[in-house]
Design an enzyme around this catalytic site. Sequence first.
Site, mmCIF file in Angstrom:
data_model
loop_
_atom_site.group_PDB
_atom_site.id
_atom_site.type_symbol
_atom_site.label_atom_id
_atom_site.label_comp_id
_atom_site.label_asym_id
_atom_site.label_seq_id
_atom_site.Cartn_x
_atom_site.Cartn_y
_atom_site.Cartn_z
ATOM 1 C CD GLU A 47 85.754 34.411 93.974
ATOM 2 O OE1 GLU A 47 85.425 35.610 94.151
ATOM 3 O OE2 GLU A 47 85.194 33.680 93.134
ATOM 4 C CG ASP A 63 80.983 40.119 88.180
ATOM 5 O OD1 ASP A 63 80.556 41.243 88.558
ATOM 6 O OD2 ASP A 63 81.128 39.162 88.954
ATOM 7 C CB THR A 68 83.507 41.466 93.501
ATOM 8 O OG1 THR A 68 82.533 41.263 92.464
ATOM 9 C CG2 THR A 68 83.888 40.125 94.103
#
Length: 327
Positions: A47, A63, A68
């Site tokens: 990640e 994405d 994120t």
Amino acid sequence: MHRMHVQACLTLLFASIACSALELDGRNCSLSTSQKLAAMSLTNLFESGQFDFDYEYCENINDGRGVTAGLAGFTTADGDALDVIQAYTAQHPSNSLAKYIPALKLLALNNSDSTSPLAGYCKAWMNEAKQPAFQDVQMAEVTTTYYQPSQQMADALGLQYALSRAFLYDTIIQHGGGNDGDSLAAIVNRTNTELGGCPAEGVDENIWLPAMISERREDLLHPDNAATADQWAQSIDRTDVYAQLVATSQWALTGTVHFNTTDYPVESLVTNNTMATNSANCKVHAEVNATTESFLDLASPISGGSSLFLASSTVLGALTLAGLLLI
């Protein structure tokens, strides 16, 4: 017939799988604290590029899920970032992320990846992530939204290897726990259909996990959600790491976990643990020191009997984690 097998496996979601004491091959009915930390550390690497817990991480990785951020890659489109910030705001109302809640509600409602209402969001996230209280909220969200459901499904499927259970955790982090075609449940469903069942029904776990890894890799290359296609295609090495751990029989996730792939060359995760086991109910209590290291002065067998010779040694950090095991 396959449909019957799949339903039987998934309806066991809250069933408990009978286990005996810890086995040397890594079989047990739940992850020890050391194994849980190893699983989380692997996902941290995928990640955020490091084994350590990165609470401050924040970026738009394009994405299709907006920004994120944080420990599990909480996204602004899916609503888990909203959950984290609302929980934190309930404890600390004057935090710098609270002002984004109205916009985050709209983004989550529409599953929108727009970042236009989020100016300054990453700066605010990174500042708040220095606070232990915000770190605690992130860990709580990871536990309740991702870790617990993944391990409940592992119980239902009859998974006994730490590596299999870690893979389910990593899958739910990236694919989510919903019902869409890219979700953990969907990938498990397709795997069970292919094999005619799951380990709870007698399918060999040594066969089931490689099939699950392959199914997930195919999903990353051809996702149901086209918006994620470009980014996910770049993350297939994540599944390749697990395939290599299977191929090198690192089922227990103990000792030194080695892997060497294109995106993650010569990585080693070192775990040290002392455990006491209650074989009657499979509760394992451990106080663990886990150290992540890059080995550069060491010959490490990776695969095919070959060794990689490395040139220096860097200790990335030592983490002490006690009491994270769900019992």
